[in-house]
Design an enzyme around this catalytic site. Structure first.
Site, mmCIF file in Angstrom:
data_model
loop_
_atom_site.group_PDB
_atom_site.id
_atom_site.type_symbol
_atom_site.label_atom_id
_atom_site.label_comp_id
_atom_site.label_asym_id
_atom_site.label_seq_id
_atom_site.Cartn_x
_atom_site.Cartn_y
_atom_site.Cartn_z
ATOM 1 N N HIS A 227 0.868 -1.182 0.000
ATOM 2 C CA HIS A 227 0.000 0.000 0.000
ATOM 3 C C HIS A 227 0.901 1.226 0.000
ATOM 4 O O HIS A 227 1.671 1.444 0.940
ATOM 5 C CB HIS A 227 -0.917 0.021 1.220
ATOM 6 C CG HIS A 227 -1.856 1.193 1.219
ATOM 7 N ND1 HIS A 227 -3.115 1.145 0.638
ATOM 8 C CD2 HIS A 227 -1.714 2.454 1.706
ATOM 9 C CE1 HIS A 227 -3.701 2.308 0.787
ATOM 10 N NE2 HIS A 227 -2.873 3.134 1.426
ATOM 11 N N CYS A 228 0.820 2.015 -1.058
ATOM 12 C CA CYS A 228 1.723 3.150 -1.228
ATOM 13 C C CYS A 228 1.035 4.428 -0.753
ATOM 14 O O CYS A 228 0.035 4.851 -1.347
ATOM 15 C CB CYS A 228 2.132 3.298 -2.691
ATOM 16 S SG CYS A 228 3.280 4.657 -2.982
#
Length: 374
Positions: A227-228
């Protein structure tokens, strides 16, 4: 009986209205007014009871209001543009995302305001056009990474509400619900379990190998990478191509823009610059120093993007995702990370569903972040 009493009162009212308009009326005329009515007793008696052969209509149940799926999505994602775009739901990621846009737009604005016209007047068209193309490519890939489905596997509530279990089985090659009728954990086939299929206790589905549950978006994602926070979205099977294209193009953009801007400002006459600086106000000096500090931060961000790009080149070459590499998880399927197919979307945000069917049990909500580590 209440219905017959109401019917009797209605017939009696009809008769009285007719008498007032037309004069006295006999029973035969009244029978012609209401053929289904049978007279019982004297018509002139106020206690007349009219037994009507009336059909009492059964009240039809009101249809429940349905809404598009994207309006009642049970996870943390946010939809906009009428469901065409979606992004992660973490409020903590807005600041990093704004930071990324700032690091792109500030140096590019300096280039297009000062360097671009100067080069264009000199007849040097290659560099300005190249920067323009790479800038548009970078912005488009960043938007695509931020606003597209990363490969979300619908959770149990969505599958049941949209009745898409058969379509998912055809697309993924197995029963996503695992044969469970009440949402309890089923016994997974040992053959599937040996291939990496696992039960997600939050989504209450069987997820395929390399998929994982994201605690920020609260979804299971196909070929989950990470998850960026800088794109405010998961990076998975359906948007990893966009993500890698973005970090590649932003690195190329930094290599084109930063040297050009620095060369342009360093070529100015230093004596004239110092004389001008001595004549400007304190607020303008503060603005100048702020821009200089911002330039240093942008150069530092460009160096970090180079490191990030090199890291993902290594992951692609080794055939692993970020999570698989960090947790030493083997790639059971031996499927490539970048060159594999994106696959079709597994849900339609415009499917109409019953809002009450989208209510997630509270125990699943509390367990969502914990399930990320399984």
């Amino acid at each position: 009986d209440a219905p017959f009493r109401r019917a009797a009162m209605a017939v009696r009212g009809q008769r009285m209205d007719y008498v007032e308009r037309m004069g006295p009326v006999d029973d035969e005329e009244m029978q012609s007014l209401n053929p289904q009515a049978e007279q019982i007793g004297a018509a002139s008696d106020e206690t007349d009871i009219i037994k009507g052969k009336l059909e009492i209509e059964k009240p039809t149940p009101a249809r429940r209001r349905t809404v598009p799926l994207h309006q009642v999505w049970p996870s943390e994602n946010m939809f906009f543009c009428r469901g065409w775009c979606m992004t992660g739901g973490s409020e903590e990621c807005w600041a990093p995302n704004i930071c990324v846009w700032t690091c792109i737009l500030v140096p590019c604005s300096c280039f297009f305001i000062w360097v671009f016209p100067s080069l264009w007047k000199r007849g040097a068209y290659a560099l300005p056009l190249a920067v323009l193309v790479v800038f548009l490519m970078t912005s488009s890939l960043l938007c695509a990474t931020c606003c597209t489905d990363p490969g979300i596997i619908p959770r149990r509530e969505v599958i049941l509400a949209t009745r898409c279990a058969m379509e998912l089985e055809a697309a993924l090659g197995y029963d996503v619900l695992g044969g469970s009728t009440n949402g309890s954990e089923p016994t997974i086939d040992p053959k599937l379990k040996s291939q990496g299929y696992r039960w997600c206790r939050t989504c209450r589905i069987v997820r395929p190998p390399r998929a994982s549950h994201c605690g920020d978006c609260d979804n299971c994602v196909l070929r989950y990478d990470h998850h960026c926070p800088f794109v405010n979205n998961c990076v998975g099977q359906r948007n990893y191509h966009f993500f890698f294209g973005f970090i590649t193009s932003v690195l190329l953009l930094a290599m084109l823009v930063i040297p050009s801007v620095m060369t342009y400002f360093s070529s100015l006459n230093s004596e004239i610059t110092l004389n001008q600086m001595s004549q400007v106000s304190g607020s303008m000096k503060m603005l100048f120093y702020t821009m200089a500090a911002a330039g240093i931060l942008i150069i530092f961000a460009a160096m970090l993007s180079c490191i990030l790009w090199s890291y993902h080149v290594f992951l692609i070459a080794s055939g692993k995702t970020t999570k698989e590499y960090r947790k030493s998880i083997p790639n059971i399927t031996e499927e490539p990370t970048l060159c594999a197919s994106r696959g079709p979307p597994l849900f339609s945000p415009w499917t109409h569903v019953d809002p009450e069917a989208m209510v997630v049990p509270r125990e699943q909500q509390r367990r969502s972040r914990h399930d990320y580590y399984y």
